[in-house]
Scaffold this motif. Structure first.
Motif, PDB file in Angstrom:
ATOM      1  N   PHE A   1     -19.113   7.899  24.085  1.00  0.00           N
ATOM      2  CA  PHE A   1     -19.573   6.731  24.777  1.00  0.00           C
ATOM      3  C   PHE A   1     -19.425   5.692  24.491  1.00  0.00           C
ATOM      4  O   PHE A   1     -18.207   5.738  23.267  1.00  0.00           O
ATOM      5  CB  PHE A   1     -20.947   6.931  23.958  1.00  0.00           C
ATOM      6  CG  PHE A   1     -21.930   8.508  24.399  1.00  0.00           C
ATOM      7  CD1 PHE A   1     -22.436   8.020  25.648  1.00  0.00           C
ATOM      8  CD2 PHE A   1     -21.188   9.778  23.845  1.00  0.00           C
ATOM      9  CE1 PHE A   1     -23.322   8.981  26.286  1.00  0.00           C
ATOM     10  CE2 PHE A   1     -22.337  10.133  24.126  1.00  0.00           C
ATOM     11  CZ  PHE A   1     -23.306  10.208  25.319  1.00  0.00           C
ATOM     12  N   PRO A   2     -19.066   4.361  24.969  1.00  0.00           N
ATOM     13  CA  PRO A   2     -17.885   3.530  24.603  1.00  0.00           C
ATOM     14  C   PRO A   2     -18.900   2.486  23.798  1.00  0.00           C
ATOM     15  O   PRO A   2     -19.870   3.000  23.194  1.00  0.00           O
ATOM     16  CB  PRO A   2     -18.968   2.478  25.665  1.00  0.00           C
ATOM     17  CG  PRO A   2     -20.283   3.349  26.727  1.00  0.00           C
ATOM     18  CD  PRO A   2     -20.080   4.426  26.516  1.00  0.00           C
ATOM     19  N   TYR A   3     -18.023   2.008  23.216  1.00  0.00           N
ATOM     20  CA  TYR A   3     -17.831   0.845  21.897  1.00  0.00           C
ATOM     21  C   TYR A   3     -18.297   1.562  20.794  1.00  0.00           C
ATOM     22  O   TYR A   3     -18.679   1.325  18.639  1.00  0.00           O
ATOM     23  CB  TYR A   3     -19.023   0.041  22.250  1.00  0.00           C
ATOM     24  CG  TYR A   3     -18.931  -0.865  23.072  1.00  0.00           C
ATOM     25  CD1 TYR A   3     -17.787  -1.575  23.288  1.00  0.00           C
ATOM     26  CD2 TYR A   3     -19.469  -0.714  24.328  1.00  0.00           C
ATOM     27  CE1 TYR A   3     -17.425  -2.192  24.440  1.00  0.00           C
ATOM     28  CE2 TYR A   3     -19.849  -1.577  25.365  1.00  0.00           C
ATOM     29  CZ  TYR A   3     -18.329  -2.575  25.721  1.00  0.00           C
ATOM     30  OH  TYR A   3     -17.863  -3.010  26.618  1.00  0.00           O
ATOM     31  N   LEU A   4     -18.149   3.440  19.821  1.00  0.00           N
ATOM     32  CA  LEU A   4     -18.563   4.110  19.270  1.00  0.00           C
ATOM     33  C   LEU A   4     -17.031   3.854  18.461  1.00  0.00           C
ATOM     34  O   LEU A   4     -15.736   4.767  19.734  1.00  0.00           O
ATOM     35  CB  LEU A   4     -19.449   5.109  20.046  1.00  0.00           C
ATOM     36  CG  LEU A   4     -20.837   4.537  20.055  1.00  0.00           C
ATOM     37  CD1 LEU A   4     -21.572   6.264  19.835  1.00  0.00           C
ATOM     38  CD2 LEU A   4     -21.346   4.419  18.663  1.00  0.00           C
ATOM     39  N   PRO A   5     -16.330   3.490  17.430  1.00  0.00           N
ATOM     40  CA  PRO A   5     -14.934   3.663  16.810  1.00  0.00           C
ATOM     41  C   PRO A   5     -14.708   5.745  17.072  1.00  0.00           C
ATOM     42  O   PRO A   5     -16.365   6.381  16.238  1.00  0.00           O
ATOM     43  CB  PRO A   5     -14.908   3.398  15.729  1.00  0.00           C
ATOM     44  CG  PRO A   5     -16.780   2.927  15.107  1.00  0.00           C
ATOM     45  CD  PRO A   5     -17.211   3.029  16.672  1.00  0.00           C
ATOM     46  N   LEU A   6     -13.913   6.186  17.715  1.00  0.00           N
ATOM     47  CA  LEU A   6     -13.866   7.738  16.758  1.00  0.00           C
ATOM     48  C   LEU A   6     -13.646   7.822  15.458  1.00  0.00           C
ATOM     49  O   LEU A   6     -13.237   8.327  15.040  1.00  0.00           O
ATOM     50  CB  LEU A   6     -12.025   8.312  17.844  1.00  0.00           C
ATOM     51  CG  LEU A   6     -12.167   7.823  19.084  1.00  0.00           C
ATOM     52  CD1 LEU A   6     -11.426   8.542  20.037  1.00  0.00           C
ATOM     53  CD2 LEU A   6     -13.824   8.206  20.205  1.00  0.00           C
ATOM     54  N   GLN A   7     -12.453   6.436  14.653  1.00  0.00           N
ATOM     55  CA  GLN A   7     -12.405   6.752  13.265  1.00  0.00           C
ATOM     56  C   GLN A   7     -12.668   5.788  12.497  1.00  0.00           C
ATOM     57  O   GLN A   7     -13.311   4.508  13.044  1.00  0.00           O
ATOM     58  CB  GLN A   7     -11.877   7.731  12.478  1.00  0.00           C
ATOM     59  CG  GLN A   7     -11.292   6.599  13.377  1.00  0.00           C
ATOM     60  CD  GLN A   7      -9.645   6.454  14.110  1.00  0.00           C
ATOM     61  OE1 GLN A   7      -9.973   7.776  14.679  1.00  0.00           O
ATOM     62  NE2 GLN A   7      -9.302   5.549  14.760  1.00  0.00           N
ATOM     63  N   SER A   8     -12.679   5.161  11.155  1.00  0.00           N
ATOM     64  CA  SER A   8     -13.691   4.279  10.540  1.00  0.00           C
ATOM     65  C   SER A   8     -13.711   4.480   9.289  1.00  0.00           C
ATOM     66  O   SER A   8     -14.057   5.913   8.511  1.00  0.00           O
ATOM     67  CB  SER A   8     -15.153   3.382  10.848  1.00  0.00           C
ATOM     68  OG  SER A   8     -16.271   4.161   9.855  1.00  0.00           O
ATOM     69  N   ILE A   9     -12.946   3.267   8.765  1.00  0.00           N
ATOM     70  CA  ILE A   9     -12.512   3.748   6.926  1.00  0.00           C
ATOM     71  C   ILE A   9     -12.920   2.090   6.286  1.00  0.00           C
ATOM     72  O   ILE A   9     -12.870   1.274   7.127  1.00  0.00           O
ATOM     73  CB  ILE A   9     -10.823   3.634   6.854  1.00  0.00           C
ATOM     74  CG1 ILE A   9     -10.880   4.946   7.356  1.00  0.00           C
ATOM     75  CG2 ILE A   9     -10.924   3.256   5.097  1.00  0.00           C
ATOM     76  CD1 ILE A   9      -8.897   4.920   7.353  1.00  0.00           C
ATOM     77  N   LYS A  10     -14.247   2.590   5.704  1.00  0.00           N
ATOM     78  CA  LYS A  10     -14.644   1.093   4.555  1.00  0.00           C
ATOM     79  C   LYS A  10     -14.765   1.847   3.130  1.00  0.00           C
ATOM     80  O   LYS A  10     -14.748   2.686   2.370  1.00  0.00           O
ATOM     81  CB  LYS A  10     -16.241   1.485   4.722  1.00  0.00           C
ATOM     82  CG  LYS A  10     -16.811   0.955   6.294  1.00  0.00           C
ATOM     83  CD  LYS A  10     -17.633   0.508   6.454  1.00  0.00           C
ATOM     84  CE  LYS A  10     -18.092   0.897   8.214  1.00  0.00           C
ATOM     85  NZ  LYS A  10     -20.094  -0.480   8.198  1.00  0.00           N
ATOM     86  N   LEU A  11     -13.747   0.450   2.357  1.00  0.00           N
ATOM     87  CA  LEU A  11     -13.458   0.566   1.618  1.00  0.00           C
ATOM     88  C   LEU A  11     -13.962  -1.086   0.759  1.00  0.00           C
ATOM     89  O   LEU A  11     -14.336  -2.322   1.171  1.00  0.00           O
ATOM     90  CB  LEU A  11     -12.053   0.228   1.051  1.00  0.00           C
ATOM     91  CG  LEU A  11     -11.228   0.721   1.928  1.00  0.00           C
ATOM     92  CD1 LEU A  11      -9.867   0.817   1.439  1.00  0.00           C
ATOM     93  CD2 LEU A  11     -11.140   2.645   0.755  1.00  0.00           C
ATOM     94  N   GLY A  12     -14.504  -0.871  -0.723  1.00  0.00           N
ATOM     95  CA  GLY A  12     -14.878  -1.881  -1.141  1.00  0.00           C
ATOM     96  C   GLY A  12     -14.959  -1.883  -2.760  1.00  0.00           C
ATOM     97  O   GLY A  12     -14.651  -1.246  -3.720  1.00  0.00           O
ATOM     98  N   VAL A  13     -14.154  -2.655  -3.193  1.00  0.00           N
ATOM     99  CA  VAL A  13     -14.286  -3.354  -4.860  1.00  0.00           C
ATOM    100  C   VAL A  13     -14.768  -4.174  -5.887  1.00  0.00           C
ATOM    101  O   VAL A  13     -15.476  -5.963  -4.823  1.00  0.00           O
ATOM    102  CB  VAL A  13     -12.923  -3.922  -4.745  1.00  0.00           C
ATOM    103  CG1 VAL A  13     -12.008  -4.016  -6.242  1.00  0.00           C
ATOM    104  CG2 VAL A  13     -11.660  -3.007  -4.685  1.00  0.00           C
ATOM    105  N   MET A  14     -15.293  -4.078  -6.139  1.00  0.00           N
ATOM    106  CA  MET A  14     -16.697  -4.922  -7.322  1.00  0.00           C
ATOM    107  C   MET A  14     -15.794  -4.893  -8.547  1.00  0.00           C
ATOM    108  O   MET A  14     -16.227  -4.251  -9.207  1.00  0.00           O
ATOM    109  CB  MET A  14     -18.426  -4.286  -7.175  1.00  0.00           C
ATOM    110  CG  MET A  14     -18.781  -4.804  -5.726  1.00  0.00           C
ATOM    111  SD  MET A  14     -19.790  -4.292  -5.931  1.00  0.00           S
ATOM    112  CE  MET A  14     -20.661  -4.490  -3.778  1.00  0.00           C
TER     113      MET A  14
END
Length: 645
Positions: free
Chosen positions: A548-561
């Motif tokens: 389906f269009p506009y959906l990433p096949l993979q994603s990574i998210k990182l957060g530092v607080m």
């Protein structure tokens, strides 16, 4: 850069998910998961023992995030992908488990706010001032909530909606901010709490020229441009109150009004945009009555009234208006026994749409009955079951849904919980699907799906205590509503679509208070989405078995607080992988990496707390789009000064 962050993900084993952090017991040198009670599945349940993955975005995370709208908060979740059509006031929709926004149910205090007109909700309409926390429940839960709960549920918990005893306090907060694109914002809130009554009111106003910088490729070169016809004015006001009659009866009232007056620049083609304007007026009211007959018998009744108006105008060609009215009542009885927890209820909803674009018969009476239960078979094995039937007056059809699940803790001395659930779910056709003038199809039937989810939540000591949360979700959808061209050259919806989604989500997190003055949170998540169309719309259809269009096949998210004394620094990284902009997967969009961050400083003196927050979005000045033809802003900043007394 991607390889570096992927290596960092595996090496550190952390997650952007602050929902269940660890605690240590030095004498035993063991660790345990925190018990956090959630309500996204209607039950008050410890998140560790849920049959499906539940993520909690806490008030601390909300306050430390960039931006001022709901989409900005949800964008930091590894489970969520936000489709954005531009800057702050532009349309923003959610995707969970590779499905569309119409397959994700959005709740406020357990009450549905998805539009009956199109099944969606624009996340830019909801400010974050009044949000205490957010619960994201993975996978379909139509057997409890009905339509739209196919890919997952997002439950927004507002401030002053909890039932804790309060000290007698009065708080006043004022804030003002200024940033890029001549954006200014101010707000004020007042809250008062006693043992019997509490209330909070807020108001905010944000204005911007919206003329952000972006790059446009005209086929010969990339040129720097400014977005035109993108100014906006956002106003939000609301009240939360709770009246405690006695220890057994209480009333909770929530009312929120939002007015957005914005220009809509549309798709970038290299020519000046049309003079398009949109005005949204949304008023949502929820009254909840809670009666505690005994500790084991509780009746909760929700009343909801929504009045949502949108005017859309392209001068001098198009003038459209849509007025959505929704009224609902839902009494729910909760029976709590020693090993059993049963919740049963009835829901009635009346929805009406008045518009010059749809037929006048756009109205629906919806009745639903449901029952849900859980019990401990043995001390460490908990089973769940839920069943629901919905009736739609305009469809003259019923929808039956059910779900079974379990949660099992196999080892007594190790913090590890296994979970799984399986069930069927559905989405009812919207008013646009059924009654769009000259194109609607009143013979549509509900979409349906088979859902399965499994995974585990554990805490392990790898030099430091790390929380692991893994989920695999499978969704097979049938009778999906697809708009196709007809012989009269008009497009019309039909039940011919089908899809298959396989979603792998790995979350790891670390949250530790190093000392009284230093707190560290490092979080990461990786998501692999495989969501494909599996039907032929016609013989030889080249879109079959395509992503389906506009959906990433993979994603990574990182957060530092990092918070030290009165100083804080918070960084958020997102990698969005390969996507396609067409159904035949011939046109791919560039992968992109976005780094956002903010610095905060707090000063307390004479009963007054002053906070300064400096935000920078898109620190690396990345040129990117989430929807083809809709450029996103380059590097931009915002400064906010808040005073609380």
């Amino acid at each position: 850069m991607i390889k570096y962050f992927f290596g960092l993900l595996l090496a550190t084993s952390f997650l952007f998910n602050d929902k269940l952090y660890c605690q240590s017991n030095d004498s035993l040198n063991t660790y345990s998961l925190d018990n956090i009670v959630v309500t996204a599945t209607k039950f008050e349940i410890d998140a560790r023992y849920s049959p499906n993955r539940i993520e909690i975005i806490t008030s601390n995370q909300i306050n430390n995030s960039n931006g001022n709208r709901l989409a900005d908060i949800l964008n930091n979740s590894p489970a969520v992908y936000i489709k954005s059509y531009g800057s702050t006031a532009s349309l923003k929709t959610i995707s969970l488990n590779g499905l569309g926004a119409e397959h994700t149910l959005i709740l406020i205090n357990g009450v549905k706010i998805n539009s009956f007109q199109n099944g969606q909700i624009d996340l830019s309409l909801i400010p974050k001032e009044n949000i205490e926390r957010i619960e994201i429940a993975n996978n379909g839960i139509s057997s409890i909530y009905g339509s739209e709960a196919v890919g997952g549920v997002v439950n927004i918990i507002t401030k002053n909606s909890n039932h804790n005893l309060f000290d007698n306090t009065i708080n006043v907060t004022g804030n003002a901010g200024y940033g890029s694109f001549n954006t200014s914002r101010f707000g004020v809130s007042l809250s008062s709490r006693t043992d019997e009554f509490n209330f909070g009111v807020y108001y905010s106003n944000e204005k911007s020229d919206g003329n952000f910088d972006y790059y446009f490729n005209n086929g010969l070169e990339r040129i720097l441009k400014k977005r035109e016809n993108a100014a906006y004015n956002l106003q939000d006001a609301g009240i939360n109150s709770q009246l405690i009659f006695n220890s057994k009866n209480r009333l909770i009232f929530y009312s929120a009004y939002s007015f957005q007056n914005k220009q809509v620049p549309g798709i970038e083609t290299g020519t000046p945009p049309s003079k398009t304007e949109q005005k949204d007026k949304n008023w949502n009211n929820i009254i909840s009555l809670e009666n505690y007959f005994t500790e084991r018998l509780i009746l909760k009744t929700n009343f909801n009234f929504q009045n949502n108006l949108m005017n859309y105008e392209i001068k001098p060609v198009i003038q459209s208006y849509y007025k959505n009215l929704v009224t609902s009542i839902s009494p729910e009885l909760n029976i709590k026994l020693s090993d059993y927890d049963i919740l049963t209820g009835y829901s009635f909803t009346y929805a009406d749409l008045k518009s010059n674009e749809v037929e006048n018969k756009s109205r629906r009476y919806q009745h639903a009955l449901f029952i849900s239960g859980s019990n401990y078979v043995i001390n460490d094995l908990k089973l769940f079951a839920s069943f629901r039937v919905d009736h739609f007056s305009d469809l003259k059809k019923n929808a039956f849904t059910s779900r079974l699940g379990f949660n099992f803790k196999p080892l007594e001395k190790i913090a590890l919980n296994l979970r799984a659930n399986v069930g069927n779910n559905f989405r009812a056709p919207t008013f646009n699907d059924l009654y769009w003038k000259e194109s609607g199809n009143p013979n549509l039937k509900p979409e349906r799906s088979f859902n399965f989810e499994t995974g585990f939540l554990g805490l392990f000591e790898l030099l430091i205590p790390i929380q692991f949360d893994f989920s695999f979700t499978y969704i097979n959808a049938k009778d999906k509503i697809i708009w196709l061209p007809q012989r009269n050259f008009l497009w019309s919806p039909v039940n011919v679509g089908s899809s298959e989604t396989k979603n792998f989500l790995l979350n790891l997190s670390y949250n530790q208070k190093i000392s009284e003055q230093l707190e560290l949170r490092f979080n990461s998540g990786i998501n692999f989405i495989n969501s494909k169309k599996t039907n032929e719309s016609f013989q030889g259809d080249p879109t079959k078995d395509k992503y389906f269009p506009y959906l990433p096949l993979q994603s990574i998210k990182l957060g530092v607080m990092i918070d030290y004394k009165n100083f804080g620094i918070h960084l958020f990284y997102t990698h969005t992988g390969k996507r396609f902009s067409d159904f035949e997967n011939k046109k791919s969009m560039n992968q992109f990496n976005i780094l956002d961050g903010n610095i905060t400083f707090d000063l307390s003196m004479l009963g007054t707390k002053t906070s300064l927050k400096f935000e920078v979005n898109n620190i690396t000045n990345t040129d990117y789009q989430t929807i083809s033809g809709y450029p996103m802003p380059l590097r931009n900043y915002f400064i906010t000064l808040s005073i609380n007394y």
